[in-house]
Motif scaffolding. Structure first.
Motif, PDB file in Angstrom:
ATOM      1  N   LEU A 145       0.871  -1.169   0.000  1.00  0.00           N
ATOM      2  CA  LEU A 145       0.000   0.000   0.000  1.00  0.00           C
ATOM      3  C   LEU A 145       0.910   1.221   0.000  1.00  0.00           C
ATOM      4  CD1 LEU A 145      -2.911   1.090   0.174  1.00  0.00           C
ATOM      5  CD2 LEU A 145      -2.670   1.079   2.663  1.00  0.00           C
ATOM      6  N   GLY A 146       1.137   1.780  -1.201  1.00  0.00           N
ATOM      7  CA  GLY A 146       2.095   2.872  -1.320  1.00  0.00           C
ATOM      8  C   GLY A 146       3.472   2.392  -0.893  1.00  0.00           C
ATOM      9  N   PRO A 147       4.107   3.086   0.068  1.00  0.00           N
ATOM     10  CA  PRO A 147       5.447   2.686   0.509  1.00  0.00           C
ATOM     11  C   PRO A 147       5.437   1.566   1.550  1.00  0.00           C
ATOM     12  CG  PRO A 147       4.787   4.650   1.681  1.00  0.00           C
ATOM     13  CD  PRO A 147       3.668   4.336   0.701  1.00  0.00           C
ATOM     14  N   PHE A 148       4.249   1.086   1.912  1.00  0.00           N
ATOM     15  CA  PHE A 148       4.136   0.108   2.994  1.00  0.00           C
ATOM     16  C   PHE A 148       4.024  -1.318   2.443  1.00  0.00           C
ATOM     17  CE2 PHE A 148       2.053   4.037   4.507  1.00  0.00           C
ATOM     18  CZ  PHE A 148       2.917   4.338   5.550  1.00  0.00           C
ATOM     19  N   VAL A 149       4.651  -2.232   3.149  1.00  0.00           N
ATOM     20  CA  VAL A 149       4.486  -3.662   2.889  1.00  0.00           C
ATOM     21  C   VAL A 149       3.625  -4.223   4.009  1.00  0.00           C
ATOM     22  CG1 VAL A 149       5.648  -5.897   2.749  1.00  0.00           C
ATOM     23  CG2 VAL A 149       6.669  -3.895   1.653  1.00  0.00           C
ATOM     24  N   LEU A 150       2.502  -4.814   3.640  1.00  0.00           N
ATOM     25  CA  LEU A 150       1.558  -5.329   4.624  1.00  0.00           C
ATOM     26  C   LEU A 150       1.775  -6.819   4.833  1.00  0.00           C
ATOM     27  CD1 LEU A 150      -1.682  -3.537   3.383  1.00  0.00           C
ATOM     28  CD2 LEU A 150       0.088  -2.672   4.922  1.00  0.00           C
ATOM     29  N   LYS A 204      16.384  -4.837   1.098  1.00  0.00           N
ATOM     30  CA  LYS A 204      15.108  -4.367   0.553  1.00  0.00           C
ATOM     31  C   LYS A 204      14.371  -3.569   1.621  1.00  0.00           C
ATOM     32  CE  LYS A 204      14.546  -8.536  -2.288  1.00  0.00           C
ATOM     33  NZ  LYS A 204      13.666  -9.703  -2.566  1.00  0.00           N
ATOM     34  N   PRO A 205      14.903  -2.408   1.988  1.00  0.00           N
ATOM     35  CA  PRO A 205      14.271  -1.647   3.074  1.00  0.00           C
ATOM     36  C   PRO A 205      12.835  -1.273   2.731  1.00  0.00           C
ATOM     37  CG  PRO A 205      15.827  -0.285   1.862  1.00  0.00           C
ATOM     38  CD  PRO A 205      16.028  -1.684   1.378  1.00  0.00           C
ATOM     39  N   ALA A 206      11.964  -1.403   3.705  1.00  0.00           N
ATOM     40  CA  ALA A 206      10.552  -1.085   3.511  1.00  0.00           C
ATOM     41  C   ALA A 206       9.916  -0.857   4.872  1.00  0.00           C
ATOM     42  CB  ALA A 206       9.834  -2.221   2.782  1.00  0.00           C
ATOM     43  N   ARG A 207       8.784  -0.197   4.856  1.00  0.00           N
ATOM     44  CA  ARG A 207       8.028  -0.004   6.081  1.00  0.00           C
ATOM     45  C   ARG A 207       7.028  -1.151   6.187  1.00  0.00           C
ATOM     46  NH1 ARG A 207       6.205   6.138   6.931  1.00  0.00           N
ATOM     47  NH2 ARG A 207       5.853   5.241   9.013  1.00  0.00           N
ATOM     48  N   ILE A 208       7.261  -2.020   7.154  1.00  0.00           N
ATOM     49  CA  ILE A 208       6.456  -3.222   7.320  1.00  0.00           C
ATOM     50  C   ILE A 208       5.310  -2.919   8.278  1.00  0.00           C
ATOM     51  CG2 ILE A 208       6.468  -5.670   7.893  1.00  0.00           C
ATOM     52  CD1 ILE A 208       8.364  -4.896   5.601  1.00  0.00           C
TER      53      ILE A 208
END
Length: 254
Positions: A145-150, A204-208
């Protein structure tokens, strides 16, 4: 021994094939590239000629009850029928810890698979295992969802796919044993934390973001239904030990 492996190119399947070879047995990989279709049954009779045991680690990507039941029901029936005709003496199936307590979505098909094996014409063994370490890599990026990984809110007790493969081959080379002790990893983890650690190690940096899945299936994930119960065997490799190897070698996710 001659051991056929259904799903022999997958996450645990390729380990099963490796272990079969390392132990001096002959693997038969049941794959479409070799002209064998588990859904239609084409090529199974030829492939199972002279086979002593079959290890079924086949899988499908679905969260639909109906689709999962259709896949596992079709594959299991085709395998058992072909094994009975070929005189195969042992069917070993990999299932999932807690599957009977959460018979929804993907697990609906696994419950049917167990039922068919238990009532089928071929002597059998069923091993239930918890999720593999690789599950974190499979979830990464599946829902964004956009920059977020759910990722789903979930408690897991991840186990090394290689250790599951070693147990499956040991079972296949022994006498049929019915339902054997479950196999789980050494430590309970939160899935969101696992995915964060995987993402960092893989570069793979992401906002989880953790999200609760609806219904009984989501509740089972959250409250620990899928964790090992007393009496289960424990694997050795921790998730941290596994994830430490990610940057060096890459990850097989299917």
């Amino acid at each position: 021994m001659k051991i056929a492996v259904a799903g022999g190119t997958g996450t645990v399947g390729h380990h099963v094939v490796d272990v079969v070879r390392e132990q001096g047995h002959e693997p038969v990989i049941l794959t479409r590239s070799a002209g064998i279709d588990l859904i239609t049954g084409d090529g199974l009779a030829r492939a199972l000629a002279g086979v002593d045991a079959v290890i079924d680690v086949s899988s499908t990507k679905t969260l639909s009850d109906a689709e999962s039941r259709e896949f596992f029901g079709t594959v299991t029936r085709n395998l058992l029928d072909a094994e009975a005709a070929a005189g195969v003496g042992h069917h070993v199936a990999l299932s999932i810890v807690g599957v009977d307590l959460a018979p929804y979505g993907y697990y609906a098909g696994k419950v049917l698979q167990e039922q068919l094996v238990e009532t089928g014409p071929v002597p059998w063994t069923i091993l239930r295992a918890t999720q593999f370490h690789e599950f974190a890599s499979q979830l990464y990026g599946r829902i964004t969802l956009g920059p977020f990984v759910l990722v789903p809110s979930m408690q897991s007790q991840p186990v090394a796919a290689r250790e599951v493969a070693e147990r499956l081959v040991a079972l296949a080379t022994d006498a049929p044993a019915g339902r054997v002790a479950d196999l789980a990893g050494p430590r309970v983890e939160r899935m969101a934390d696992m995915v964060r650690r995987y993402a960092k190690a893989a570069g793979k940096p992401a906002r989880i973001i953790q999200m609760p899945l609806p219904g009984a299936y989501g509740k089972a994930m959250r409250v620990g239904t899928l964790l090992a119960k007393p009496g289960a065997d424990r694997g050795v490799q921790t998730f941290d030990e596994w994830v430490a190897t990610v940057g060096a070698r890459g990850i097989r996710s299917s």
